[in-house]
Structure formats: C-alpha cells, structure tokens
Write a protein that holds these residues in place. Structure first.
Motif, PDB file in Angstrom:
ATOM      1  N   LEU A  11       0.615  -0.949   0.152  1.00  0.00           N
ATOM      2  CA  LEU A  11       0.158  -0.014  -0.346  1.00  0.00           C
ATOM      3  C   LEU A  11       0.877   1.182   0.121  1.00  0.00           C
ATOM      4  O   LEU A  11       2.053   0.811   1.003  1.00  0.00           O
ATOM      5  N   VAL A  12       0.502   2.206  -1.141  1.00  0.00           N
ATOM      6  CA  VAL A  12       0.777   3.435  -1.397  1.00  0.00           C
ATOM      7  C   VAL A  12       0.108   4.651  -1.146  1.00  0.00           C
ATOM      8  O   VAL A  12      -0.786   3.638  -1.824  1.00  0.00           O
ATOM      9  N   GLN A  13       0.925   5.872  -1.044  1.00  0.00           N
ATOM     10  CA  GLN A  13      -0.008   7.024  -0.857  1.00  0.00           C
ATOM     11  C   GLN A  13       0.241   7.526  -2.758  1.00  0.00           C
ATOM     12  O   GLN A  13       1.273   7.006  -3.255  1.00  0.00           O
ATOM     13  N   ALA A  14      -0.571   8.426  -2.602  1.00  0.00           N
ATOM     14  CA  ALA A  14      -0.850   9.078  -4.861  1.00  0.00           C
ATOM     15  C   ALA A  14       0.546   9.384  -4.072  1.00  0.00           C
ATOM     16  O   ALA A  14       0.755  10.113  -3.270  1.00  0.00           O
ATOM     17  N   GLY A  15       1.021   9.557  -5.304  1.00  0.00           N
ATOM     18  CA  GLY A  15       2.691   9.937  -5.095  1.00  0.00           C
ATOM     19  C   GLY A  15       3.812   9.046  -5.043  1.00  0.00           C
ATOM     20  O   GLY A  15       5.319   9.904  -4.837  1.00  0.00           O
ATOM     21  N   GLY A  16       3.618   8.483  -5.012  1.00  0.00           N
ATOM     22  CA  GLY A  16       4.758   7.798  -3.316  1.00  0.00           C
ATOM     23  C   GLY A  16       5.526   6.752  -4.714  1.00  0.00           C
ATOM     24  O   GLY A  16       5.045   6.457  -5.832  1.00  0.00           O
ATOM     25  N   SER A  17       6.686   6.135  -4.497  1.00  0.00           N
ATOM     26  CA  SER A  17       6.823   4.705  -4.308  1.00  0.00           C
ATOM     27  C   SER A  17       6.901   4.108  -4.297  1.00  0.00           C
ATOM     28  O   SER A  17       7.463   3.591  -3.508  1.00  0.00           O
ATOM     29  N   LEU A  18       7.405   2.883  -5.221  1.00  0.00           N
ATOM     30  CA  LEU A  18       7.542   1.629  -5.042  1.00  0.00           C
ATOM     31  C   LEU A  18       8.994   0.549  -5.582  1.00  0.00           C
ATOM     32  O   LEU A  18       8.948   1.339  -6.723  1.00  0.00           O
ATOM     33  N   ARG A  19       9.356  -0.093  -5.259  1.00  0.00           N
ATOM     34  CA  ARG A  19      10.023  -0.629  -5.972  1.00  0.00           C
ATOM     35  C   ARG A  19      10.014  -2.292  -6.143  1.00  0.00           C
ATOM     36  O   ARG A  19      10.145  -2.772  -4.653  1.00  0.00           O
ATOM     37  N   LEU A  20       9.232  -3.207  -7.389  1.00  0.00           N
ATOM     38  CA  LEU A  20       9.132  -4.503  -7.730  1.00  0.00           C
ATOM     39  C   LEU A  20      10.364  -5.534  -8.141  1.00  0.00           C
ATOM     40  O   LEU A  20      10.710  -4.979  -8.821  1.00  0.00           O
ATOM     41  N   SER A  21      10.716  -6.737  -7.610  1.00  0.00           N
ATOM     42  CA  SER A  21      11.508  -7.609  -7.749  1.00  0.00           C
ATOM     43  C   SER A  21      10.626  -8.921  -8.533  1.00  0.00           C
ATOM     44  O   SER A  21       9.806  -9.443  -7.873  1.00  0.00           O
ATOM     45  N   CYS A  22      11.322 -10.417  -9.319  1.00  0.00           N
ATOM     46  CA  CYS A  22      10.853 -10.964  -9.625  1.00  0.00           C
ATOM     47  C   CYS A  22      12.260 -11.725  -9.988  1.00  0.00           C
ATOM     48  O   CYS A  22      13.065 -11.194 -10.852  1.00  0.00           O
ATOM     49  N   ALA A  23      12.398 -13.050  -9.106  1.00  0.00           N
ATOM     50  CA  ALA A  23      13.416 -13.804  -9.193  1.00  0.00           C
ATOM     51  C   ALA A  23      13.239 -15.050 -10.250  1.00  0.00           C
ATOM     52  O   ALA A  23      12.287 -15.134  -9.006  1.00  0.00           O
ATOM     53  N   ALA A  24      13.869 -15.580 -10.959  1.00  0.00           N
ATOM     54  CA  ALA A  24      13.641 -16.679 -11.435  1.00  0.00           C
ATOM     55  C   ALA A  24      14.229 -17.674 -11.042  1.00  0.00           C
ATOM     56  O   ALA A  24      15.679 -17.567 -10.650  1.00  0.00           O
ATOM     57  N   SER A  25      14.186 -19.146 -10.701  1.00  0.00           N
ATOM     58  CA  SER A  25      14.821 -20.197 -10.273  1.00  0.00           C
ATOM     59  C   SER A  25      13.896 -21.316 -11.487  1.00  0.00           C
ATOM     60  O   SER A  25      13.310 -21.520 -11.971  1.00  0.00           O
ATOM     61  N   GLY A  26      15.445 -22.406 -11.472  1.00  0.00           N
ATOM     62  CA  GLY A  26      14.812 -23.528 -11.850  1.00  0.00           C
ATOM     63  C   GLY A  26      15.568 -23.698 -12.948  1.00  0.00           C
ATOM     64  O   GLY A  26      16.725 -23.124 -13.549  1.00  0.00           O
ATOM     65  N   SER A  27      15.536 -24.606 -13.249  1.00  0.00           N
ATOM     66  CA  SER A  27      17.023 -25.120 -14.190  1.00  0.00           C
ATOM     67  C   SER A  27      16.383 -24.073 -15.521  1.00  0.00           C
ATOM     68  O   SER A  27      15.727 -24.687 -16.419  1.00  0.00           O
ATOM     69  N   ILE A  28      17.048 -23.458 -15.712  1.00  0.00           N
ATOM     70  CA  ILE A  28      17.350 -22.292 -17.112  1.00  0.00           C
ATOM     71  C   ILE A  28      18.242 -22.212 -18.157  1.00  0.00           C
ATOM     72  O   ILE A  28      19.263 -21.984 -17.112  1.00  0.00           O
ATOM     73  N   PHE A  29      18.719 -22.447 -19.259  1.00  0.00           N
ATOM     74  CA  PHE A  29      19.676 -21.754 -20.521  1.00  0.00           C
ATOM     75  C   PHE A  29      19.998 -20.689 -19.588  1.00  0.00           C
ATOM     76  O   PHE A  29      20.521 -20.275 -19.743  1.00  0.00           O
ATOM     77  N   SER A  30      18.697 -19.827 -20.678  1.00  0.00           N
ATOM     78  CA  SER A  30      18.064 -18.278 -21.194  1.00  0.00           C
ATOM     79  C   SER A  30      17.382 -18.113 -20.970  1.00  0.00           C
ATOM     80  O   SER A  30      16.722 -18.426 -20.902  1.00  0.00           O
TER      81      SER A  30
END
Length: 121
Positions: A11-30
């Motif tokens: 939850l954030v107020q209008a005008g505010g900032s957030l930073r999302l992250s997404c981490a991929a895991s598993g057997s990945i070549f590329s």
C-alpha cells in the motif's frame, strides 16, 4: 520447472514510489524476455514493461517517465521502479518470463503469482 517470485508490493499513497522485484529460479538455460504485467479489478491483464537479456526495453506509453524496468542477469531477476504512483496504478502486478530450458530449445512462458499494489488517493 521455472518459478517466478514477485516481491515489493503493498500500500502506498498517491505520488509515492515502490520497487518490485521478480526472481526466476529453476533449471534455466537462458531468459530471453522478462516483463511486468498488471491486472486491475474488472480489467484485462496488460503489459507494463518488458526487457530482454541484453537490456532492450519496452514500455507502455502511459508508464514512460514514471516506471523503469531493469534486470540483473546474474541473479535472473528483474525490477520495476515505480514513481509518482496514481490510484489507477492499483492492480495485481505479475512477472512474466520467456525462457529456454536447454540450448537451442523451444521458448517457454512462465508467470508469477502476482503481487498487489494499492495506491490510495
């Protein structure tokens, strides 16, 4: 298989900032492409921004200047820095990845479970 785990919502107020992250895991070549999508209540899921493994980016016009997508290939992670947030940014934000599991193998698409962003007026 591949898992995508989002974090950073809240939850954030209008005008505010957030930073999302997404981490991929598993057997990945590329990881060829990773992207952020969002889905607001009663609306279709829409693209927010995407980024290729070599750093090329694509933004929806309404996001340019407010949102920035970036990646850390060593960590198989992407980020979405969101600034000047508006109530209409309220949505569930989903991470998406198009990957190859083996060299020269087919591309496969995966989705994260989503993280809720709520922007109050």
């Amino acid at each position: 298989q591949v898992q995508l785990v989002e974090s950073g919502g809240g939850l954030v107020q209008a005008g505010g900032s957030l930073r999302l992250s997404c981490a991929a895991s598993g057997s990945i070549f590329s990881i060829n492409v990773m992207a952020w999508y969002r889905q607001a209540p009663g609306k279709q899921r829409e693209l927010v921004a995407g980024i290729t493994s070599d750093g090329r980016t694509n933004y929806v016009d309404s996001m340019k200047g407010r949102f920035t997508i970036s990646r850390d290939n060593a960590k198989n992670t992407i980020y979405l820095q969101m600034s000047s947030l508006k109530p209409e940014d309220t949505a569930v934000y989903y991470c998406n990845a198009i990957v190859r599991l083996v060299i020269q193998g087919p591309e496969r698409m995966y989705w994260g479970q989503g993280t809720q962003i709520t922007v109050s007026s």
